[in-house]
Motif scaffolding. Structure first.
Motif, short mmCIF file in Angstrom:
data_model
loop_
_atom_site.label_atom_id
_atom_site.label_comp_id
_atom_site.label_asym_id
_atom_site.label_seq_id
_atom_site.Cartn_x
_atom_site.Cartn_y
_atom_site.Cartn_z
N TYR B 335 -134.14 -108.96 -62.19
CA TYR B 335 -132.75 -108.57 -62.38
C TYR B 335 -131.84 -109.47 -61.55
O TYR B 335 -132.33 -110.34 -60.81
N HIS B 336 -130.57 -109.26 -61.68
CA HIS B 336 -129.53 -110.11 -61.11
C HIS B 336 -129.88 -110.64 -59.71
O HIS B 336 -130.18 -109.86 -58.81
N TYR B 342 -120.41 -113.13 -61.60
CA TYR B 342 -120.30 -112.05 -62.59
C TYR B 342 -119.21 -112.37 -63.62
O TYR B 342 -118.34 -113.19 -63.39
N TYR B 416 -122.14 -107.32 -67.31
CA TYR B 416 -121.48 -108.51 -66.77
C TYR B 416 -122.30 -109.21 -65.68
O TYR B 416 -121.82 -110.16 -65.07
N ALA B 417 -123.49 -108.72 -65.42
CA ALA B 417 -124.39 -109.41 -64.50
C ALA B 417 -125.50 -110.13 -65.28
O ALA B 417 -125.96 -111.20 -64.87
N HIS B 418 -125.92 -109.53 -66.41
CA HIS B 418 -127.08 -110.05 -67.14
C HIS B 418 -126.75 -110.55 -68.54
O HIS B 418 -127.64 -111.10 -69.20
N ALA B 484 -124.60 -100.21 -64.37
CA ALA B 484 -125.53 -100.05 -63.25
C ALA B 484 -126.94 -100.37 -63.70
O ALA B 484 -127.25 -100.41 -64.90
N LEU B 485 -127.77 -100.59 -62.72
CA LEU B 485 -129.20 -100.78 -62.92
C LEU B 485 -129.89 -99.86 -61.93
O LEU B 485 -129.63 -99.93 -60.72
N VAL B 486 -130.73 -98.99 -62.46
CA VAL B 486 -131.33 -97.94 -61.63
C VAL B 486 -132.84 -98.02 -61.72
O VAL B 486 -133.40 -98.18 -62.81
#
Lengths: 237, 520
Positions: B335-336, B342, B416-418, B484-486
């Protein structure tokens, strides 16, 4: 080891008891508002701190022979910049400034008395204010950029000390340092003009004192060097 | 008083020196000039334009009027370059000179050039990673690179222009031996020194080229090992200074020389622009990147490494709407990676489009090393694009860009990160599983909240680092309000207030290949 065990237990409780671990979170809506802020190095309003150090130069009277390398200033302050157009800003700054004049000891020296000491200094602790116009040179983004400032300054001398260092004529004796605090023969207020050129984190400045420094002295006899040239370091991005 | 005068003179001199600047001078027209596309363009460029149905006789490719140039040069100090696309020349001039130039009847406008850019390399001092083999395999297999290789897609017939600060040892390094032996370096040009030799200076270009086409000890470092290359030195130093003029000229050079893809790793940020300028139309390099797209090329540009500093967002030209802007992810977490810049753009468009690994094994001047930065994400994806284009030769550049996005491992999810995630070769080789993915989670509504709840059979969510839940809340126009990434440790991953889903807002969730949306 004890700390590691406690950390591991807390981590376990946190991760299992409270569920999730956020690896990434971005509230774009809130960030969007920040994008449109009026605050920034090249936006409507901006504050930034700075440090400065200067060297006193210029002519002095025969009765007050200044030693250049012992005369200078140091300051720390904060500056406000208000952008008026893409190339023109104005602003104010406020700083604490320490200014010292080292007086050479020769036969013509006359500062209260004509005794020749080991060392003699006039030290000023100043609250220093400056109003300026700033002209930006070249285009830049949200960045201070290159600039040229001109303005006026005023300083309130909150501490006015006359310091002498003497050996009292005793061979090998420890030198005695005497400080006369808040002496009444130094002015309370100083004022003058100032100019700066910035590149942008580093700026070079020059200030010219228009006021006298010593009270009730005949013309020309109170003349201490009235130019300071120095360097400023802006503590901004 | 004499000191005051001296000081004033010093200030005046310094001020005068500082005001001499480099400017673009744009002309109103291209009167009385002649242009023959068949002598100007390389045959490969003509082939590309004809395939994409792009006119060979476009006014933007016409030369600049020589009389205009001469008149401007007479009024300026010197010239540093020109751009046919924007009908402009770059000159050094004092303000009074530029004022006189702007009054010439054929001058449309002038614009100050400020040449401070960042190559998107993150300087981290470390020894070569112990996970060298793991990383090398990951930077290929993260994109399912072996599927391309097995299908015979190695970028053959695709011409890639690489813009960078220098390419030392590319003429000797074993990682590029296959390019040299097969004469796949078609042309080179140093826009800084105006000569063909580029095999010196910053090793950044050596590293980025290796991410596109390098081979070390028989293993791929990038996917496009059989592509052809145009190497352009456009940067004076590795970081942070660059020459916008060189970059502009290199774009036109790449077009003329028949490039299909441009791989570039620079970005202009706060030194020249405000975040609100990242709108896809303000900066000249952004407009040039879009122009390159209009000429049929795919520009692959890094997002930048400002993700962990105040600027945070992409640098121009990554804001251009017609290019692939590449963010970075960490090969050890998928991940990011914290420094990757961004999106979105200032006009609320999605960026990055896709991501590549921001930590990669690269060629250095002397050997092989590992490097950090979206500088390396971009060329890794440029190699992927070359293979995808070889696999889909009939696609236009814009069609292929949309397909690249669709091949992202998160698609149709995006943030907007990936962006849409990392492109997957299986999408193009049609070797990925096609069955409808199993339902892995559900939305459960309670009084004021909606929860994302994993199914009972998703036992793997207890394993750290394996499975991650991506979610965003977006408006109906596609603009994401939050994302978000959880990493989940329980079935109920997250609860979202229903207030956030008013007005047609959409909750989108991606988990292990399964995507679903919830609306009120």
């Amino acid at each position: 080891m004890k700390k590691v065990i406690i950390f591991a237990i807390l981590s376990f409780i946190f991760t299992t008891g409270f569920g999730q671990r956020y690896l990434l979170y971005d509230n774009v809506e809130n960030e969007w508002a920040k994008r449109n802020t009026n605050y920034g190095p090249n936006k409507k309003h901006y504050f930034y701190p700075y440090l400065k150090a200067g060297q006193t130069i210029g002519a002095s009277a025969d009765s007050l022979p200044a030693k250049y390398w012992g005369s200078g200033s140091f300051g720390i302050g904060i500056r406000y910049k208000n952008k008026l157009t893409s190339w023109w800003s104005h602003g104010l700054d406020l700083s604490y400034n320490y200014q010292t004049y080292s007086i050479a000891q020769n036969n013509e020296k006359m500062l209260i008395d004509n005794i020749q000491y080991e060392k003699e200094k006039l030290n000023l602790h100043q609250i220093f204010g400056n109003y300026y116009w700033r002209f930006r040179m070249g285009r830049a983004g949200n960045y201070l950029g290159k600039f040229f400032d001109v303005g006026g300054y005023g300083a309130w001398n909150i501490g006015k000390n006359h310091v002498i260092k003497a050996d009292e004529g005793i061979v090998n004796a420890k030198k005695q340092k005497t400080k006369f605090k808040n002496v009444d023969y130094l002015e309370d207020i100083e004022y003058g003009i100032i100019a700066r050129i910035g590149f942008p984190r580093v700026a070079f400045y020059g200030q010219y004192r228009l006021s006298t420094l010593l009270k009730d002295m005949p013309d020309n006899s109170d003349k201490l060097p009235n130019i300071v040239v120095g360097i400023e370091l802006s503590l901004n991005r | 008083m004499k000191y005051l005068i001296l000081f004033a003179l010093f200030l005046s001199f310094a001020l005068a020196q500082a005001q001499k600047g480099e400017y673009w001078v744009f002309f109103k027209d291209k009167k009385d000039v002649e242009f023959d596309p068949y002598t100007y363009f390389d045959s490969k460029a003509i082939e590309r334009k004809l395939k994409a149905n792009i006119s060979l006789n476009h006014i933007t490719d016409y030369p600049i009027n020589e009389n205009y140039k001469t008149a401007v040069l007479d009024l300026s100090e010197s010239t540093t370059g020109e751009t046919r696309w924007f009908n402009a020349i770059a000159v050094w001039a004092y303000p009074n000179q530029i004022e006189a130039i702007s009054k010439l009847p054929f001058v449309k406008s002038t614009e100050l050039i400020r040449s401070e850019s960042h190559l998107a390399e993150k300087k981290i001092n470390m020894k070569l990673s112990n996970d060298y083999k793991f990383m090398l395999k990951k930077q290929i297999e993260g994109m399912q690179g072996s599927k391309f290789k097995n299908a015979g897609f190695t970028g053959k017939g695709i011409r890639i222009a690489v813009f960078d600060g220098g390419f030392p040892k590319v003429d000797k390094h074993p990682a590029f031996e296959h390019l040299r032996e097969n004469n796949r370096i078609i042309d080179t040009w140093d826009f800084v020194k105006e000569k063909p030799f580029v095999y010196d200076y910053s090793s950044h270009g050596t590293a980025t080229l290796s991410c596109i086409a390098g081979i070390t000890k028989g293993k791929q470092m990038g996917l496009a090992n059989d592509a052809e290359f145009l190497l352009a030195r456009t940067e004076k130093n590795t970081e942070p200074f660059s020459e916008e003029v060189n970059w502009m000229q290199a774009m036109e050079w790449a077009d003329k020389k028949g490039a299909d893809i441009i791989s570039s790793s620079l970005g202009y940020t706060h030194h020249r622009y405000f975040i609100n300028d990242m709108d896809g139309k303000t900066s000249l390099v952004t407009r040039a990147a879009n122009m390159a797209a209009a000429k049929g090329m795919i520009v692959v540009n890094s997002m930048g490494n400002e993700g962990d500093i105040e600027w945070k967002y992409m640098g121009a030209p990554a804001d251009a709407d017609s290019i692939l802007s590449i963010g970075g992810i960490d090969p050890f977490t998928d991940y990011h990676i914290n420094f990757s810049s961004y999106g979105p753009t200032a006009d609320k468009r999605l960026k990055p489009n896709v991501v590549g690994y921001g930590h990669a094994i690269t060629a250095s001047k002397t050997n092989i090393t590992d490097s950090y930065g979206t500088s390396f994400s971009a060329p890794l994806i440029a190699g992927f694009v070359a293979c995808a284009w070889q696999a889909n030769p009939d696609k236009t550049n814009m069609q292929l860009m949309r397909e690249i996005e669709k091949s992202g491992h998160l698609y149709p999810y995006y943030d907007y990160a990936h962006g849409y995630g990392m492109p997957q070769a299986g999408y193009f080789t049609k070797t990925n599983k096609k069955e409808t993915p199993e339902t892995l989670f559900n939305f459960e509504e309670k009084e004021n909240v909606v929860s994302i709840v994993l199914n009972d059979n998703q036992q793997s969510y207890f394993s750290i680092g394996a499975n991650k839940v991506y979610y965003h809340i977006r408006q109906s126009d596609g603009f994401i309000l939050e994302y978000a990434l959880v990493e989940p440790y329980q079935k109920e991953v997250v609860s979202i207030s229903k207030d956030k889903l008013q007005g047609g807002n959409i909750l989108a969730v991606f988990f292990n290949g399964y995507y679903a949306e919830f609306t009120r």
